[in-house]
Design a protein around this motif. Sequence first.
Motif, PDB file in Angstrom:
ATOM      1  N   GLU A  86       0.912  -1.466  -0.023  1.00  0.00           N
ATOM      2  CA  GLU A  86       0.404  -0.143  -0.082  1.00  0.00           C
ATOM      3  C   GLU A  86       1.029   1.683   0.014  1.00  0.00           C
ATOM      4  O   GLU A  86       0.384   2.834  -0.745  1.00  0.00           O
ATOM      5  CB  GLU A  86      -0.567  -0.282   0.919  1.00  0.00           C
ATOM      6  CG  GLU A  86      -2.364  -1.579   0.899  1.00  0.00           C
ATOM      7  CD  GLU A  86      -2.809  -0.636  -0.097  1.00  0.00           C
ATOM      8  OE1 GLU A  86      -2.607   0.452  -0.246  1.00  0.00           O
ATOM      9  OE2 GLU A  86      -3.200  -2.051  -0.697  1.00  0.00           O
ATOM     10  N   SER A  93       0.534   7.762  -6.090  1.00  0.00           N
ATOM     11  CA  SER A  93      -0.308   7.897  -6.233  1.00  0.00           C
ATOM     12  C   SER A  93      -0.378   9.564  -6.948  1.00  0.00           C
ATOM     13  O   SER A  93       0.900  10.527  -7.149  1.00  0.00           O
ATOM     14  CB  SER A  93      -1.303   8.349  -4.923  1.00  0.00           C
ATOM     15  OG  SER A  93      -0.424   8.827  -3.661  1.00  0.00           O
ATOM     16  N   ARG A 129     -11.580  13.299   0.119  1.00  0.00           N
ATOM     17  CA  ARG A 129     -12.045  12.104  -0.967  1.00  0.00           C
ATOM     18  C   ARG A 129     -11.918  10.655   0.165  1.00  0.00           C
ATOM     19  O   ARG A 129     -10.512  10.166   0.555  1.00  0.00           O
ATOM     20  CB  ARG A 129     -11.255  12.115  -1.538  1.00  0.00           C
ATOM     21  CG  ARG A 129     -11.270  13.271  -2.113  1.00  0.00           C
ATOM     22  CD  ARG A 129     -10.069  13.961  -2.763  1.00  0.00           C
ATOM     23  NE  ARG A 129      -9.576  14.925  -4.282  1.00  0.00           N
ATOM     24  CZ  ARG A 129     -10.076  16.343  -3.533  1.00  0.00           C
ATOM     25  NH1 ARG A 129      -9.666  16.818  -2.169  1.00  0.00           N
ATOM     26  NH2 ARG A 129     -10.324  17.774  -4.099  1.00  0.00           N
ATOM     27  N   PRO A 130     -12.619  10.372   0.273  1.00  0.00           N
ATOM     28  CA  PRO A 130     -12.763   9.088   0.966  1.00  0.00           C
ATOM     29  C   PRO A 130     -12.427   7.251   0.457  1.00  0.00           C
ATOM     30  O   PRO A 130     -11.464   7.211   1.601  1.00  0.00           O
ATOM     31  CB  PRO A 130     -14.007   8.412   1.674  1.00  0.00           C
ATOM     32  CG  PRO A 130     -15.468   9.776   0.676  1.00  0.00           C
ATOM     33  CD  PRO A 130     -14.151  10.571  -0.229  1.00  0.00           C
ATOM     34  N   GLU A 131     -11.958   7.376  -0.312  1.00  0.00           N
ATOM     35  CA  GLU A 131     -10.794   6.392  -0.888  1.00  0.00           C
ATOM     36  C   GLU A 131      -9.314   7.233  -1.350  1.00  0.00           C
ATOM     37  O   GLU A 131      -8.782   6.401  -0.523  1.00  0.00           O
ATOM     38  CB  GLU A 131     -11.542   6.502  -2.696  1.00  0.00           C
ATOM     39  CG  GLU A 131     -12.821   5.236  -2.789  1.00  0.00           C
ATOM     40  CD  GLU A 131     -13.093   4.835  -4.635  1.00  0.00           C
ATOM     41  OE1 GLU A 131     -11.751   4.977  -5.497  1.00  0.00           O
ATOM     42  OE2 GLU A 131     -14.101   5.156  -4.769  1.00  0.00           O
ATOM     43  N   GLU A 132      -9.236   8.335  -1.078  1.00  0.00           N
ATOM     44  CA  GLU A 132      -7.114   8.865  -1.080  1.00  0.00           C
ATOM     45  C   GLU A 132      -7.837   8.394   0.332  1.00  0.00           C
ATOM     46  O   GLU A 132      -6.393   8.126   0.686  1.00  0.00           O
ATOM     47  CB  GLU A 132      -7.928   9.645  -1.796  1.00  0.00           C
ATOM     48  CG  GLU A 132      -8.081  10.227  -2.901  1.00  0.00           C
ATOM     49  CD  GLU A 132      -6.794   9.439  -3.688  1.00  0.00           C
ATOM     50  OE1 GLU A 132      -5.976   8.757  -3.012  1.00  0.00           O
ATOM     51  OE2 GLU A 132      -7.265   9.127  -5.393  1.00  0.00           O
ATOM     52  N   LEU A 134      -8.638   6.551   2.945  1.00  0.00           N
ATOM     53  CA  LEU A 134      -7.907   5.249   3.016  1.00  0.00           C
ATOM     54  C   LEU A 134      -7.113   4.568   2.705  1.00  0.00           C
ATOM     55  O   LEU A 134      -6.153   3.787   3.423  1.00  0.00           O
ATOM     56  CB  LEU A 134      -9.498   4.405   2.318  1.00  0.00           C
ATOM     57  CG  LEU A 134      -9.415   2.430   3.155  1.00  0.00           C
ATOM     58  CD1 LEU A 134      -9.603   2.211   4.187  1.00  0.00           C
ATOM     59  CD2 LEU A 134     -10.394   1.788   1.862  1.00  0.00           C
ATOM     60  N   ARG A 135      -6.383   4.940   1.479  1.00  0.00           N
ATOM     61  CA  ARG A 135      -5.149   4.310   1.522  1.00  0.00           C
ATOM     62  C   ARG A 135      -4.094   4.930   1.594  1.00  0.00           C
ATOM     63  O   ARG A 135      -3.427   4.480   1.242  1.00  0.00           O
ATOM     64  CB  ARG A 135      -4.866   5.007  -0.760  1.00  0.00           C
ATOM     65  CG  ARG A 135      -3.312   4.933  -1.380  1.00  0.00           C
ATOM     66  CD  ARG A 135      -3.828   4.220  -2.567  1.00  0.00           C
ATOM     67  NE  ARG A 135      -3.747   3.179  -2.839  1.00  0.00           N
ATOM     68  CZ  ARG A 135      -3.958   1.995  -3.615  1.00  0.00           C
ATOM     69  NH1 ARG A 135      -4.446   3.228  -5.208  1.00  0.00           N
ATOM     70  NH2 ARG A 135      -4.722   1.009  -4.306  1.00  0.00           N
TER      71      ARG A 135
END
Length: 330
Positions: A86, A93, A129-132, A134-135
């Motif tokens: 990850e 990113s 930005r929830p997806e970002e 989490l990453r």
Amino acid sequence: MLRLLVGPWIGKAVAAAAELGIADGLADGPRTGAELAAELRVRQQPLERLLRLLAAVGLVDDDAGRFRLTATGELLSASHPASMREQALLYDSHYFREAWDRLADGVRTGEQPFVSAFGEDVFSFIAARPEEALRFSSGMAAGAGYAEALASAFDFSGVSKVADVGGGDGAVLEAVLSRHEHVIGVLVDLPASMEPARERLLPFIAEGRCSVVEGDFLERVPAADVHILSRILHNWDDDSARRILANCRAAMPAGDGRVLIAERVLPDSGHPWLSLAFDLHMMVMTGGAERTGSRYEAVLEQAGLRTVGESEMPLEMRLLEAAPVSGRNP
């Protein structure tokens, strides 16, 4: 010079290996390029060219066209206990790349490159930005390969409660609670990290030894005997770092308690390349900095704290043990 200039290509190759799942495809043993291509559902010839470069930089071994993971390559496997997959994806990113693209402008103007690129600070960007988010949380946790070292470097024998301040997905607190079965823990962070932390710490939550709470450490932190700040202070300027430390000082038992600060501490002279690379990364991404020991002492003093111990950890990390200055409040 040429080796330095092609460095970004190496990083991109590592990120591609992480994205394609090469380490997971090789986790059960050596494969030929054809076998691995079939398993990953990719083209054989491009994969073999990528694998040869990964062999050149030490992530795989190439035995006459049969590829197997090295110990370093195993870290790209999602199932590895210290997986850095990850982190590889996070560092590749788009917003990391675009912020770093503004480095020269930042040096010219003094403007923080991330803010220049996106018009807001990185924490506001991620929160929206929830997806970002989490990453980001997963990638930061993947860099905590020193968690076991931290858990063993400090004597927790007389400690009842530990607060992991800005604890991300809970890797550090998990190591502390696993090693020290008498300790109760609380992790405090912003909402984006809550679910990964709860999942990781679920066994301890079920035992009643742990809780995960939402909070802003710039405002307040939970009461505890020991507060852990693991790669937190380097994200912030000195004034904000002092506020975080002062909040920890205020949440200690009267006249006692400790703050454990896990950071890369710059020497007053010399050039440790990894620490200095992260120092520049902080300039680009957060406006924070890696600090010298003397600079940490100055910030600690303003928060009513002082260093009473220091331990070496892996990857140029150090653990600073801070205690309250008698009779001093921030």
